[in-house]
Design a protein around this motif. Structure first.
Motif, PDB file in Angstrom:
ATOM      1  N   GLN A  14      -0.142  -4.946  -4.559  1.00 20.13           N
ATOM      2  CA  GLN A  14      -0.812  -4.531  -5.658  1.00 20.13           C
ATOM      3  C   GLN A  14      -0.807  -3.233  -6.080  1.00 20.13           C
ATOM      4  OE1 GLN A  14      -4.050  -2.704  -5.550  1.00 20.13           O
ATOM      5  NE2 GLN A  14      -4.289  -2.972  -7.845  1.00 20.13           N
ATOM      6  N   PRO A  15      -0.629  -2.221  -4.851  1.00 17.45           N
ATOM      7  CA  PRO A  15      -0.876  -0.804  -5.442  1.00 17.45           C
ATOM      8  C   PRO A  15       0.717  -0.366  -6.269  1.00 17.45           C
ATOM      9  CG  PRO A  15      -1.492  -0.973  -3.241  1.00 17.45           C
ATOM     10  CD  PRO A  15      -0.973  -2.233  -3.608  1.00 17.45           C
ATOM     11  N   ASP A  16       1.784  -0.968  -5.743  1.00 22.94           N
ATOM     12  CA  ASP A  16       2.973  -0.968  -6.453  1.00 22.94           C
ATOM     13  C   ASP A  16       2.926  -1.583  -7.949  1.00 22.94           C
ATOM     14  OD1 ASP A  16       4.695   0.337  -4.312  1.00 22.94           O
ATOM     15  OD2 ASP A  16       4.130  -1.580  -3.197  1.00 22.94           O
ATOM     16  N   LYS A  18       0.234  -1.615  -9.922  1.00 19.53           N
ATOM     17  CA  LYS A  18      -0.617  -0.477 -10.628  1.00 19.53           C
ATOM     18  C   LYS A  18       0.416   0.615 -10.890  1.00 19.53           C
ATOM     19  CE  LYS A  18      -5.082   1.367 -11.000  1.00 19.53           C
ATOM     20  NZ  LYS A  18      -6.436   1.592 -10.555  1.00 19.53           N
ATOM     21  N   ARG A  19       0.897   1.143  -9.962  1.00 22.39           N
ATOM     22  CA  ARG A  19       1.601   2.278 -10.201  1.00 22.39           C
ATOM     23  C   ARG A  19       2.786   2.328 -10.931  1.00 22.39           C
ATOM     24  NH1 ARG A  19       6.409   3.309  -7.919  1.00 22.39           N
ATOM     25  NH2 ARG A  19       6.427   1.716  -6.479  1.00 22.39           N
ATOM     26  N   ASP A  40      -6.112  -3.814 -11.550  1.00 17.82           N
ATOM     27  CA  ASP A  40      -6.881  -3.813 -10.600  1.00 17.82           C
ATOM     28  C   ASP A  40      -7.077  -5.254  -9.620  1.00 17.82           C
ATOM     29  OD1 ASP A  40      -6.837  -0.868 -10.585  1.00 17.82           O
ATOM     30  OD2 ASP A  40      -8.812  -0.990 -12.004  1.00 17.82           O
TER      31      ASP A  40
END
Length: 153
Positions: A14-16, A18-19, A40
């Protein structure tokens, strides 16, 4: 280029997701509320009803992603396509797009559509090469969307 593998979503990515998406959205446009909902909370806004997110991995690094959102009778939306700047131009976007289309085809989806912006010429060119065609626009939650494309499966 190293070998690229395509892998489905896990919460670890998930962070990738978003990034990678914030990187291109902030470069060309402004981040909109619907962007943040999906970035998010993909488990709530993308993954239900057979939705999926695919990631391109080069070695152990995530270098691209694309989402498939089940939009009911209108088909699946191909959304949140992003490739890291240092990887662009190497066919990663096409690999992701083809994986997403194949996924929809396996589910028996008849139409995949997307919304984009005409300033994103390389992306629009790639979409056309894999079979997407421009269709009339419909109401959208995105201010930046000025083109709609679809492919019949």
């Amino acid at each position: 280029m190293n070998t690229i593998t395509i892998t489905p979503y896990t919460p670890t990515y998930q962070p990738d997701f978003k990034r990678l998406n914030l990187e291109w959205i902030e470069k060309y446009f402004r981040v909109e509320p619907h962007d943040l909902e999906q970035l998010d909370h993909p488990e709530t806004h993308i993954l239900p009803n057979d939705g999926q997110i695919f990631f391109a991995k080069e070695n152990d690094r995530i270098v691209g992603c694309v989402a498939m959102v089940n939009m009911g009778e209108s088909g699946f939306e191909l959304a949140k396509m992003a490739v890291s700047p240092e990887t662009r131009g190497n066919g990663v976007g096409k690999l992701l797009c083809l994986a997403a289309i194949d996924y929809a085809r396996q589910l028996g989806v008849r139409t995949v559509w997307l919304e984009s912006n005409r300033v994103l010429t390389p992306a629009l060119t790639m979409y056309a090469r894999v079979g997407f065609r421009e269709v009339p626009r419909v109401p959208t939650p995105y201010d930046r969307a000025d083109i709609r494309m679809e492919i019949a499966l």
